[in-house]
Design a protein around this motif. Sequence first.
Motif, PDB file in Angstrom:
ATOM      1  N   ASN A  21      27.846   3.961 -32.246  1.00 59.18           N
ATOM      2  CA  ASN A  21      28.483   4.382 -33.501  1.00 59.18           C
ATOM      3  C   ASN A  21      27.851   5.642 -34.088  1.00 59.18           C
ATOM      4  OD1 ASN A  21      26.119   3.132 -34.341  1.00 59.18           O
ATOM      5  ND2 ASN A  21      27.058   2.244 -36.175  1.00 59.18           N
ATOM      6  N   HIS A  22      26.739   6.112 -33.541  1.00 56.43           N
ATOM      7  CA  HIS A  22      26.108   7.349 -33.989  1.00 56.43           C
ATOM      8  C   HIS A  22      26.533   8.558 -33.153  1.00 56.43           C
ATOM      9  CE1 HIS A  22      22.596   4.763 -35.658  1.00 56.43           C
ATOM     10  NE2 HIS A  22      23.623   4.776 -36.479  1.00 56.43           N
ATOM     11  N   ILE A  23      27.262   8.323 -32.064  1.00 59.99           N
ATOM     12  CA  ILE A  23      27.602   9.408 -31.144  1.00 59.99           C
ATOM     13  C   ILE A  23      29.111   9.514 -30.926  1.00 59.99           C
ATOM     14  CG2 ILE A  23      25.372   9.522 -29.972  1.00 59.99           C
ATOM     15  CD1 ILE A  23      26.363   7.547 -27.923  1.00 59.99           C
ATOM     16  N   THR A  24      29.885   9.203 -31.958  1.00 63.25           N
ATOM     17  CA  THR A  24      31.342   9.201 -31.819  1.00 63.25           C
ATOM     18  C   THR A  24      31.945  10.601 -31.865  1.00 63.25           C
ATOM     19  OG1 THR A  24      31.587   8.826 -34.182  1.00 63.25           O
ATOM     20  CG2 THR A  24      31.612   6.887 -32.765  1.00 63.25           C
ATOM     21  N   SER A  25      31.333  11.517 -32.581  1.00 61.69           N
ATOM     22  CA  SER A  25      31.877  12.877 -32.634  1.00 61.69           C
ATOM     23  C   SER A  25      31.056  13.791 -31.739  1.00 61.69           C
ATOM     24  CB  SER A  25      31.883  13.397 -34.072  1.00 61.69           C
ATOM     25  OG  SER A  25      30.583  13.390 -34.594  1.00 61.69           O
ATOM     26  N   LYS A  26      31.660  14.900 -31.329  1.00 57.30           N
ATOM     27  CA  LYS A  26      30.972  15.785 -30.379  1.00 57.30           C
ATOM     28  C   LYS A  26      29.667  16.289 -30.963  1.00 57.30           C
ATOM     29  CE  LYS A  26      34.409  18.746 -30.305  1.00 57.30           C
ATOM     30  NZ  LYS A  26      35.294  19.878 -30.005  1.00 57.30           N
ATOM     31  N   PRO A  27      28.673  16.443 -30.112  1.00 55.98           N
ATOM     32  CA  PRO A  27      27.355  16.872 -30.587  1.00 55.98           C
ATOM     33  C   PRO A  27      27.318  18.367 -30.872  1.00 55.98           C
ATOM     34  CG  PRO A  27      27.328  16.651 -28.215  1.00 55.98           C
ATOM     35  CD  PRO A  27      28.679  16.191 -28.677  1.00 55.98           C
ATOM     36  N   SER A  28      26.313  18.751 -31.631  1.00 56.94           N
ATOM     37  CA  SER A  28      26.033  20.182 -31.778  1.00 56.94           C
ATOM     38  C   SER A  28      25.040  20.534 -30.680  1.00 56.94           C
ATOM     39  CB  SER A  28      25.461  20.480 -33.166  1.00 56.94           C
ATOM     40  OG  SER A  28      24.271  19.768 -33.371  1.00 56.94           O
ATOM     41  N   VAL A  29      25.314  21.622 -29.990  1.00 57.17           N
ATOM     42  CA  VAL A  29      24.458  22.057 -28.895  1.00 57.17           C
ATOM     43  C   VAL A  29      24.100  23.512 -29.125  1.00 57.17           C
ATOM     44  CG1 VAL A  29      24.223  22.377 -26.411  1.00 57.17           C
ATOM     45  CG2 VAL A  29      25.567  20.466 -27.285  1.00 57.17           C
ATOM     46  N   HIS A  30      22.817  23.779 -29.331  1.00 59.51           N
ATOM     47  CA  HIS A  30      22.354  25.148 -29.511  1.00 59.51           C
ATOM     48  C   HIS A  30      21.775  25.635 -28.194  1.00 59.51           C
ATOM     49  CE1 HIS A  30      19.692  28.475 -30.624  1.00 59.51           C
ATOM     50  NE2 HIS A  30      20.664  28.739 -31.477  1.00 59.51           N
ATOM     51  N   ILE A  31      22.202  26.818 -27.794  1.00 62.32           N
ATOM     52  CA  ILE A  31      21.783  27.422 -26.533  1.00 62.32           C
ATOM     53  C   ILE A  31      20.719  28.470 -26.818  1.00 62.32           C
ATOM     54  CG2 ILE A  31      22.558  28.726 -24.498  1.00 62.32           C
ATOM     55  CD1 ILE A  31      23.901  25.950 -24.879  1.00 62.32           C
ATOM     56  N   GLY A  32      19.654  28.427 -26.080  1.00 59.74           N
ATOM     57  CA  GLY A  32      18.662  29.496 -26.163  1.00 59.74           C
ATOM     58  C   GLY A  32      19.199  30.687 -25.380  1.00 59.74           C
ATOM     59  N   GLY A  33      18.519  31.105 -24.391  1.00 61.50           N
ATOM     60  CA  GLY A  33      19.027  32.147 -23.507  1.00 61.50           C
ATOM     61  C   GLY A  33      18.456  33.512 -23.788  1.00 61.50           C
ATOM     62  N   ASP A  34      18.849  34.434 -22.935  1.00 61.63           N
ATOM     63  CA  ASP A  34      18.336  35.790 -22.988  1.00 61.63           C
ATOM     64  C   ASP A  34      18.918  36.586 -24.150  1.00 61.63           C
ATOM     65  OD1 ASP A  34      19.017  35.580 -19.559  1.00 61.63           O
ATOM     66  OD2 ASP A  34      17.017  35.361 -20.444  1.00 61.63           O
ATOM     67  N   ASP A  35      20.225  36.672 -24.179  1.00 58.18           N
ATOM     68  CA  ASP A  35      20.907  37.446 -25.200  1.00 58.18           C
ATOM     69  C   ASP A  35      22.372  37.035 -25.218  1.00 58.18           C
ATOM     70  OD1 ASP A  35      22.451  38.999 -23.251  1.00 58.18           O
ATOM     71  OD2 ASP A  35      20.578  40.052 -22.843  1.00 58.18           O
ATOM     72  N   MET A  36      23.144  37.636 -26.099  1.00 55.05           N
ATOM     73  CA  MET A  36      24.551  37.265 -26.237  1.00 55.05           C
ATOM     74  C   MET A  36      25.417  37.775 -25.085  1.00 55.05           C
ATOM     75  SD  MET A  36      25.307  37.291 -30.279  1.00 55.05           S
ATOM     76  CE  MET A  36      26.915  36.613 -29.998  1.00 55.05           C
ATOM     77  N   ARG A  37      24.846  38.538 -24.161  1.00 51.11           N
ATOM     78  CA  ARG A  37      25.624  39.004 -23.010  1.00 51.11           C
ATOM     79  C   ARG A  37      25.571  38.014 -21.857  1.00 51.11           C
ATOM     80  NH1 ARG A  37      22.958  44.688 -23.765  1.00 51.11           N
ATOM     81  NH2 ARG A  37      21.251  43.266 -23.393  1.00 51.11           N
ATOM     82  N   SER A  38      24.769  36.968 -21.980  1.00 48.05           N
ATOM     83  CA  SER A  38      24.719  35.896 -20.985  1.00 48.05           C
ATOM     84  C   SER A  38      25.610  34.763 -21.470  1.00 48.05           C
ATOM     85  CB  SER A  38      23.298  35.378 -20.823  1.00 48.05           C
ATOM     86  OG  SER A  38      22.455  36.387 -20.341  1.00 48.05           O
ATOM     87  N   PHE A  39      26.284  34.086 -20.530  1.00 47.29           N
ATOM     88  CA  PHE A  39      27.183  32.988 -20.899  1.00 47.29           C
ATOM     89  C   PHE A  39      26.779  31.716 -20.166  1.00 47.29           C
ATOM     90  CE2 PHE A  39      29.461  36.835 -21.834  1.00 47.29           C
ATOM     91  CZ  PHE A  39      29.985  36.559 -23.079  1.00 47.29           C
ATOM     92  N   TYR A  40      27.008  30.591 -20.841  1.00 49.72           N
ATOM     93  CA  TYR A  40      26.545  29.300 -20.355  1.00 49.72           C
ATOM     94  C   TYR A  40      27.672  28.270 -20.369  1.00 49.72           C
ATOM     95  CZ  TYR A  40      21.946  31.337 -20.910  1.00 49.72           C
ATOM     96  OH  TYR A  40      20.847  32.155 -20.792  1.00 49.72           O
ATOM     97  N   THR A  41      27.503  27.247 -19.517  1.00 48.29           N
ATOM     98  CA  THR A  41      28.402  26.095 -19.466  1.00 48.29           C
ATOM     99  C   THR A  41      27.575  24.850 -19.694  1.00 48.29           C
ATOM    100  OG1 THR A  41      29.986  27.094 -17.939  1.00 48.29           O
ATOM    101  CG2 THR A  41      29.864  24.697 -17.935  1.00 48.29           C
ATOM    102  N   ILE A  42      28.082  23.965 -20.557  1.00 50.88           N
ATOM    103  CA  ILE A  42      27.433  22.664 -20.766  1.00 50.88           C
ATOM    104  C   ILE A  42      28.354  21.572 -20.239  1.00 50.88           C
ATOM    105  CG2 ILE A  42      28.261  22.392 -23.138  1.00 50.88           C
ATOM    106  CD1 ILE A  42      25.147  21.137 -23.220  1.00 50.88           C
TER     107      ILE A  42
END
Length: 148
Positions: A21-42
């Motif tokens: 009941n604590h995980i019913t809505s999608k989580p917030s996921v913060h990405i670290g990374g090099d810079d905004m020109r890199s893209f990630y998939t979760i």
Amino acid sequence: MDVGYNPHNYQVFNGQELKPNHITSKPSVHIGGDDMRSFYTIIMTDPDAPGPSDPYLREHLHWIVTDIPGTTDATFGREIVSYEKPNPVIGIHRYVFLLFKQRARQSVRPPGSRDRFNTRVFSRENDLGLPVAAKYFHAQRENAPRRR
């Protein structure tokens, strides 16, 4: 990568147990990374479906977000598989978040099915390579006995 479930602000730490009941809505996921020109998939999966003692449906896919710019969060990405809340019926399930650095933007295609998803095959088909970060938690039915 930081993963948390709101509105209760439950942070995901490897191996902890969260209540369904604590995980019913999608989580917030913060990405670290090099810079905004890199893209990630979760990718979020349940490798224990339908139950840990006989996981013949492994893996069950719960969520995929692609094209997330580095240094931002999943809300800046493109959700190609909508979030499906965990619903463990039998036993204690692991829920795994894997973060991949994409080689190119808009290069990840949605899978054909949530059931019998295979992260390794999906990664190979979409040229994602190995994960750059991972988190996981456990969950079981709310009224399940508290033993492993």
